[in-house]
Scaffold this motif. Structure first.
Motif, PDB file in Angstrom:
ATOM      1  N   UNK A  29       0.847  -1.195   0.000  1.00 21.08           N
ATOM      2  CA  UNK A  29       0.000   0.000   0.000  1.00 21.08           C
ATOM      3  C   UNK A  29       0.885   1.248   0.000  1.00 21.08           C
ATOM      4  N   UNK A  30       1.900   1.250   0.853  1.00 19.25           N
ATOM      5  CA  UNK A  30       2.799   2.396   0.905  1.00 19.25           C
ATOM      6  C   UNK A  30       3.548   2.554  -0.413  1.00 19.25           C
ATOM      7  N   UNK A  31       3.987   1.461  -0.993  1.00 16.37           N
ATOM      8  CA  UNK A  31       4.700   1.524  -2.279  1.00 16.37           C
ATOM      9  C   UNK A  31       3.818   2.132  -3.358  1.00 16.37           C
ATOM     10  N   UNK A  33       1.028   4.017  -2.962  1.00 13.70           N
ATOM     11  CA  UNK A  33       0.604   5.384  -2.637  1.00 13.70           C
ATOM     12  C   UNK A  33       1.762   6.371  -2.734  1.00 13.70           C
ATOM     13  N   UNK A  34       2.952   5.959  -2.293  1.00 12.44           N
ATOM     14  CA  UNK A  34       4.094   6.876  -2.238  1.00 12.44           C
ATOM     15  C   UNK A  34       4.937   6.795  -3.509  1.00 12.44           C
ATOM     16  N   UNK A  35       5.379   5.599  -3.881  1.00 11.63           N
ATOM     17  CA  UNK A  35       6.353   5.460  -4.957  1.00 11.63           C
ATOM     18  C   UNK A  35       5.743   5.379  -6.358  1.00 11.63           C
ATOM     19  N   UNK A  36       4.636   4.674  -6.483  1.00 14.26           N
ATOM     20  CA  UNK A  36       4.044   4.481  -7.813  1.00 14.26           C
ATOM     21  C   UNK A  36       3.184   5.674  -8.225  1.00 14.26           C
ATOM     22  N   UNK A  37       2.228   6.052  -7.371  1.00 18.82           N
ATOM     23  CA  UNK A  37       1.286   7.117  -7.741  1.00 18.82           C
ATOM     24  C   UNK A  37       1.686   8.498  -7.214  1.00 18.82           C
ATOM     25  N   UNK A  38       2.634   8.557  -6.289  1.00 18.28           N
ATOM     26  CA  UNK A  38       3.120   9.829  -5.733  1.00 18.28           C
ATOM     27  C   UNK A  38       1.991  10.678  -5.150  1.00 18.28           C
ATOM     28  N   UNK A  39       1.079  10.002  -4.456  1.00 15.55           N
ATOM     29  CA  UNK A  39      -0.034  10.724  -3.846  1.00 15.55           C
ATOM     30  C   UNK A  39       0.368  11.417  -2.552  1.00 15.55           C
ATOM     31  N   UNK A  40       1.451  10.938  -1.896  1.00 10.67           N
ATOM     32  CA  UNK A  40       1.937  11.550  -0.652  1.00 10.67           C
ATOM     33  C   UNK A  40       3.336  11.031  -0.356  1.00 10.67           C
TER      34      UNK A  40
END
Length: 174
Positions: A29-31, A33-40
């Motif tokens: 989930x963190x990967x 949200x953070x790395x793939x989609x750059x949402x936060x």
């Protein structure tokens, strides 16, 4: 795709992978949200997870907070429905057969195989959160002391959490 559609696809996949609850897929989930989609950022993700854990309610509340942060009310609704609906529908469809074969060797083997997978996924989640939130030596020390107190004492968890919060308030952790 739109952001809402992206949220729906990502969290529907998590729904079907989350053996052991939403915390079991936290690293992926963190990967996403953070790395793939750059949402936060990773720190924002960890902060939302901490907020979800501090609030009463299910441990999957982090999903709704992520949706809220990314796309407001509609994002929260989409992520919550996407994490809940697929696994709920699958459970409904499979539960009759699962109960009917409760003594079958294949079912016992499947359950025995999924237990360590669930434990490993949850441990990976813990490692990810430690990595994202341990920004300096004082934070690492608070993490180690907190884990040791949870494992080796019978102190009430609220006392331990309160002590860690106090360490932040007095400036031990910045």
């Amino acid at each position: 795709m739109s952001t809402l559609a992206d949220l729906a696809v990502v969290f529907a996949q998590f729904s079907l992978l989350a053996f052991g609850g939403a915390n079991a897929v936290l690293p992926e989930m963190q990967r996403q949200v953070v790395d793939v989609h750059h949402w936060m950022s990773a720190r924002d993700f960890a902060a939302l997870f901490a907020l979800a854990q501090a609030a009463p309610g299910p441990n999957m509340m982090v999903v709704s907070l992520i949706g809220w942060r990314v796309a407001g009310l509609w994002g929260a609704l989409v992520t919550t429905a996407s994490i809940a609906a697929p696994s709920s529908i699958l459970t409904l469809l499979v539960s009759g057969a699962w109960y009917r074969f409760k003594h079958a060797p294949w079912r016992k083997a499947l359950q025995a195989g999924l237990q360590p997978v669930s434990a490993g996924l949850i441990m990976a989640s813990a490692a990810l959160l430690i990595e994202s939130t341990t920004v300096d030596w004082p934070a690492a020390a608070v993490t180690v002391v907190t884990v040791a107190l949870f494992i080796f004492t019978k102190l009430h968890p609220m006392l331990i959490l309160g002590g860690a919060a106090l360490a932040g308030v007095i400036g031990v952790v910045g």
